[in-house]
Design an enzyme around this catalytic site. Sequence first.
Site, PDB file in Angstrom:
ATOM      1  N   GLU A  44     -69.123 -29.671 -16.618  1.00 43.24           N
ATOM      2  CA  GLU A  44     -69.200 -29.351 -18.036  1.00 43.24           C
ATOM      3  C   GLU A  44     -70.616 -29.620 -18.566  1.00 43.24           C
ATOM      4  OE1 GLU A  44     -66.780 -27.723 -18.945  1.00 43.24           O
ATOM      5  OE2 GLU A  44     -64.824 -28.629 -18.622  1.00 43.24           O
ATOM      6  N   HIS A  63     -69.923 -23.705 -17.969  1.00 43.41           N
ATOM      7  CA  HIS A  63     -69.704 -24.607 -16.839  1.00 43.41           C
ATOM      8  C   HIS A  63     -69.622 -23.807 -15.539  1.00 43.41           C
ATOM      9  CE1 HIS A  63     -64.953 -24.645 -17.173  1.00 43.41           C
ATOM     10  NE2 HIS A  63     -65.376 -23.580 -16.554  1.00 43.41           N
ATOM     11  N   ASN A  95     -68.250 -22.082 -21.896  1.00 48.31           N
ATOM     12  CA  ASN A  95     -69.291 -23.064 -22.242  1.00 48.31           C
ATOM     13  C   ASN A  95     -70.351 -23.161 -21.144  1.00 48.31           C
ATOM     14  OD1 ASN A  95     -67.993 -24.426 -20.195  1.00 48.31           O
ATOM     15  ND2 ASN A  95     -67.466 -26.234 -21.386  1.00 48.31           N
ATOM     16  N   ASP A 102     -63.021 -26.817  -6.920  1.00 50.45           N
ATOM     17  CA  ASP A 102     -62.423 -27.884  -7.722  1.00 50.45           C
ATOM     18  C   ASP A 102     -60.903 -27.906  -7.625  1.00 50.45           C
ATOM     19  OD1 ASP A 102     -62.083 -25.489  -9.140  1.00 50.45           O
ATOM     20  OD2 ASP A 102     -63.590 -25.997 -10.641  1.00 50.45           O
TER      21      ASP A 102
HETATM   22  P1  PGA Z   1     -61.944 -17.769 -15.664  1.00 54.09           P
HETATM   23  O1  PGA Z   1     -62.655 -19.179 -15.510  1.00 54.09           O
HETATM   24  O2  PGA Z   1     -62.314 -16.992 -14.424  1.00 54.09           O
HETATM   25  O3  PGA Z   1     -60.477 -18.062 -15.709  1.00 54.09           O
HETATM   26  O4  PGA Z   1     -62.487 -17.149 -16.899  1.00 54.09           O
HETATM   27  C1  PGA Z   1     -63.984 -19.227 -15.079  1.00 54.09           C
HETATM   28  C2  PGA Z   1     -64.463 -20.646 -15.088  1.00 54.09           C
HETATM   29  O5  PGA Z   1     -63.964 -21.448 -15.903  1.00 54.09           O
HETATM   30  O6  PGA Z   1     -65.334 -20.975 -14.270  1.00 54.09           O
END
Ligand code: PGA
Length: 235
Positions: A137, A132, A130, A61
């Site tokens: 999301e 995702h 959450n 992304d």
């Molecule tokens: P993070 O994010 O590694 O910064 O915890 C993970 C994600 O949002 O997929």
Amino acid sequence: MNNYDSMSDEVAKLVIAKIRKKPASVLGLATGSTPLGVYELLVEYHENGVDFSQVTTFNLDEYVGLAADHPQSYRHYMEKNLFAKVGLERKRTHIPDGTAADLEAECRRYDELIRSTGGIDLQLLGIGSNAHIGFNEPGTPFGSETQVVDLAESTIRDNARFFASADEVPTQAISMGIKSIMQAKNIILMANGGSKADAVFAAVKGPVTPEVPASVLQLHPSVTVVVDQAAASRL
Ligand code: PGA
């Protein structure tokens, strides 16, 4: 895994094994805090002779509106933490262009590019608090391909730590879709820390539902879950 370092060590070993077996591997890469330790180890492996020159990469992304040289863009993150340090051919490193004039066309181009390379051999995934994956999301249909997404409030809060304030976090991103992710031949899901324990539990043990995007991985034939003790505390 006991802790963050052992999680990173395990994942790096799996990535290196894939590259040794297939030097022209296509890797799917993630950003955020979780994979930083893996990238540090990949740099060490490269310094000790592992050749990345034939590897192709696709990132999950990119924020809409951030140029490649913006310090919080994922292109910048990847350059700083990996690309510049392991001799990857830049023409084989792919990240959606969040500044494309036609974002829809950019999404289609991205999926076609993945298909034209023969697909992703090994996809690294983090997980949001959450649940995702990428920036897909809760509620994202499992059939989604790469698309422009609105970031959840919780994601904006989680990612505000990288910006001067939550107001500066972009509200949209281009994210590889759930279907695009599920087409990878092998997937590694990584998580560390107690803030991920509920998401990991729901993903691994809960019902398969678009409300828990990572739960779709239960339907994939080759997923390896590598988590530290804190993230595994509810399993
Ligand atoms: P993070 O994010 O590694 O910064 O915890 C993970 C994600 O949002 O997929």
